[in-house]
Design an enzyme around this catalytic site. Sequence first.
Site, PDB file in Angstrom:
ATOM      1  N   TRP A 188       3.523   1.372  11.398  1.00 47.07           N
ATOM      2  CA  TRP A 188       3.448   2.662  12.100  1.00 47.07           C
ATOM      3  C   TRP A 188       2.289   3.453  11.489  1.00 47.07           C
ATOM      4  O   TRP A 188       2.187   3.548  10.263  1.00 47.07           O
ATOM      5  CB  TRP A 188       4.741   3.485  11.943  1.00 47.07           C
ATOM      6  CG  TRP A 188       4.533   4.877  12.458  1.00 47.07           C
ATOM      7  CD1 TRP A 188       4.417   5.247  13.773  1.00 47.07           C
ATOM      8  CD2 TRP A 188       4.312   6.058  11.683  1.00 47.07           C
ATOM      9  NE1 TRP A 188       4.164   6.594  13.855  1.00 47.07           N
ATOM     10  CE2 TRP A 188       4.095   7.116  12.595  1.00 47.07           C
ATOM     11  CE3 TRP A 188       4.280   6.335  10.310  1.00 47.07           C
ATOM     12  CZ2 TRP A 188       3.851   8.431  12.184  1.00 47.07           C
ATOM     13  CZ3 TRP A 188       4.033   7.636   9.895  1.00 47.07           C
ATOM     14  CH2 TRP A 188       3.822   8.672  10.822  1.00 47.07           C
ATOM     15  N   LYS A 231       4.787   6.069  19.095  1.00 44.26           N
ATOM     16  CA  LYS A 231       5.211   7.466  18.919  1.00 44.26           C
ATOM     17  C   LYS A 231       4.586   8.330  20.007  1.00 44.26           C
ATOM     18  O   LYS A 231       3.506   8.016  20.514  1.00 44.26           O
ATOM     19  CB  LYS A 231       4.789   7.952  17.532  1.00 44.26           C
ATOM     20  CG  LYS A 231       5.411   9.282  17.141  1.00 44.26           C
ATOM     21  CD  LYS A 231       5.387   9.511  15.645  1.00 44.26           C
ATOM     22  CE  LYS A 231       6.010  10.863  15.318  1.00 44.26           C
ATOM     23  NZ  LYS A 231       6.145  11.098  13.895  1.00 44.26           N
ATOM     24  N   ASP A 262      11.719   3.810  18.016  1.00 41.39           N
ATOM     25  CA  ASP A 262      12.397   4.830  17.211  1.00 41.39           C
ATOM     26  C   ASP A 262      12.875   5.870  18.215  1.00 41.39           C
ATOM     27  O   ASP A 262      12.068   6.400  18.997  1.00 41.39           O
ATOM     28  CB  ASP A 262      11.394   5.411  16.209  1.00 41.39           C
ATOM     29  CG  ASP A 262      11.961   6.531  15.352  1.00 41.39           C
ATOM     30  OD1 ASP A 262      12.601   7.441  15.919  1.00 41.39           O
ATOM     31  OD2 ASP A 262      11.723   6.533  14.132  1.00 41.39           O
ATOM     32  N   HIS A 265      10.996   9.110  18.989  1.00 38.62           N
ATOM     33  CA  HIS A 265       9.572   9.026  19.331  1.00 38.62           C
ATOM     34  C   HIS A 265       9.250   9.090  20.808  1.00 38.62           C
ATOM     35  O   HIS A 265       8.254   8.541  21.260  1.00 38.62           O
ATOM     36  CB  HIS A 265       8.980   7.754  18.728  1.00 38.62           C
ATOM     37  CG  HIS A 265       8.838   7.825  17.248  1.00 38.62           C
ATOM     38  ND1 HIS A 265       8.074   6.952  16.524  1.00 38.62           N
ATOM     39  CD2 HIS A 265       9.342   8.695  16.353  1.00 38.62           C
ATOM     40  CE1 HIS A 265       8.126   7.258  15.238  1.00 38.62           C
ATOM     41  NE2 HIS A 265       8.907   8.324  15.106  1.00 38.62           N
ATOM     42  N   ASP A 297      10.987  15.148  16.799  1.00 40.79           N
ATOM     43  CA  ASP A 297      11.261  13.993  15.936  1.00 40.79           C
ATOM     44  C   ASP A 297      11.689  14.494  14.559  1.00 40.79           C
ATOM     45  O   ASP A 297      11.047  14.249  13.554  1.00 40.79           O
ATOM     46  CB  ASP A 297       9.976  13.156  15.854  1.00 40.79           C
ATOM     47  CG  ASP A 297      10.114  11.917  14.995  1.00 40.79           C
ATOM     48  OD1 ASP A 297      11.213  11.341  14.984  1.00 40.79           O
ATOM     49  OD2 ASP A 297       9.134  11.535  14.339  1.00 40.79           O
ATOM     50  N   ASP A 299      14.249  13.846  12.667  1.00 43.94           N
ATOM     51  CA  ASP A 299      14.884  12.907  11.736  1.00 43.94           C
ATOM     52  C   ASP A 299      16.139  13.455  11.065  1.00 43.94           C
ATOM     53  O   ASP A 299      16.291  13.375   9.846  1.00 43.94           O
ATOM     54  CB  ASP A 299      13.861  12.414  10.706  1.00 43.94           C
ATOM     55  CG  ASP A 299      12.826  11.484  11.336  1.00 43.94           C
ATOM     56  OD1 ASP A 299      13.232  10.391  11.748  1.00 43.94           O
ATOM     57  OD2 ASP A 299      11.655  11.872  11.431  1.00 43.94           O
ATOM     58  N   ASP A 329      16.273   5.429  10.211  1.00 43.00           N
ATOM     59  CA  ASP A 329      15.053   6.157   9.847  1.00 43.00           C
ATOM     60  C   ASP A 329      15.267   7.656  10.034  1.00 43.00           C
ATOM     61  O   ASP A 329      15.082   8.185  11.119  1.00 43.00           O
ATOM     62  CB  ASP A 329      13.865   5.678  10.692  1.00 43.00           C
ATOM     63  CG  ASP A 329      12.580   6.399  10.303  1.00 43.00           C
ATOM     64  OD1 ASP A 329      12.539   6.998   9.219  1.00 43.00           O
ATOM     65  OD2 ASP A 329      11.612   6.372  11.088  1.00 43.00           O
TER      66      ASP A 329
END
Length: 419
Positions: A188, A231, A262, A265, A297, A299, A329
């Site tokens: 990434w 992303k 992800d 993303h 994003d 997280d 993640d």
Amino acid sequence: MNRMTDTEKAYETAKAAYAAIGVDTDAAIATLSALPISVHCWQGDDVSGFDSPDALSGGIMATGNYPGKARTPEELMSDIDLAFSLIPGRKKLNLHASYAVFEKGEWADRDAIEPRHFEKWVRFAKERGIGLDFNPTFFSHPKAADGLTLSSPDEEIRRFWVAHGIACLRISEYFAEQTGFPCVMNIWIPDGYKDTPADRIGPRERFMRSLDEILGAGYDREKVKVTLESKVFGIGVESYTVGSSEFCQSYVLTRGIVPLMDNGHYHPTELVSDKISAVLLFNKNLALHITRGVRWDSDHVVRFDDETKEIAKEAVASGRLSDIFFALDYFDASINRIAAWVIGCRNLQKALLCALLTPHDRLKALQDRGDYTHLLAESEEEKLLPLGAVWEKFLSESKAVSDYMKAIDRYEADVLSKR
Ligand code: RNT
Ligand code: ZN
């Protein structure tokens, strides 16, 4: 005399309730117990790593300042040990290149790291019988300071990061050889532009060339599964991301590597759960970063929420569960970091268990028959089946406690609060 414990009694009742809709709970537990989840080392120290004092960069951000963050490899390993002891089922450990452990007085830049710089992690994994996954670190480094790495127009910078990618392939092969488990190596890059770029194709052409140069160095495809993560945008690169979804999808298909999605993303209304089936039809494998984006994003720690459940449902209902590499993640620095690992991982496992306890064939038949009324009724009623009793049985089989916060609170008082 009946010596059944409460957990067992509840499980027997649950087993019968699921059997009534054609679901085998023992089989579900066995499948979940064998499925490895790749747990990310970077929740333990807010993605800081050990190889440079550079602040986290690349358009990602851990927010919060909860005390007790791991500052050394030893602290991180000790924290991971506690988290792993509280997470049921099979685990892998997911490392980033920035977590190289150097001997005193020694240091190697990212283009020059070698397997021996990860010897301590390999020993850690072998002692615990777990596999290792890996990630080149294309951020938090002076040569990534302007936000461009593999797509940089500066040939020296671009070559530096290509060398990093190749160095990481060697380390990934070493991980696979040493542990006996294939290593998933995820690429990434944070590359992009804050404002509308004048040239969109140039950076993507350079990224493509850099990836070809990395893969062209050669590696054992049985031992290392190279994945590419797309992303939509990052902080500071709001207008253009080089490794967009279309770029990455096209690249992995033409080069025979693995797509990684992800679920933070994409645009907030786009759902990874809906993309899984489409991607699986064209790729042998699929890698997932399970996270939780709140507005962006961000997280956040994974919850047992609708999208996590739907992702797990798609993985199971597609019949392709064993083709999917599951990794976590997220990085939350505002709560106890060990709890963050345990809660998020258990929530993904709960979602997987829920999916494994769903009578997919029966529901598919209703859909194909056009009986959407019974489909809706049955899928809603199944939500209240005794999932918790099967979960408890899974915990007891994998010797994981139900009340994990007790151990975490003790460790916070004894260890974390003294850091
Ligand atoms: C960033 C990507 C990437 C990182 C980790 C640390 O947006 O999700 O996977 O989070 O490599
Ligand atoms: Zn990710």
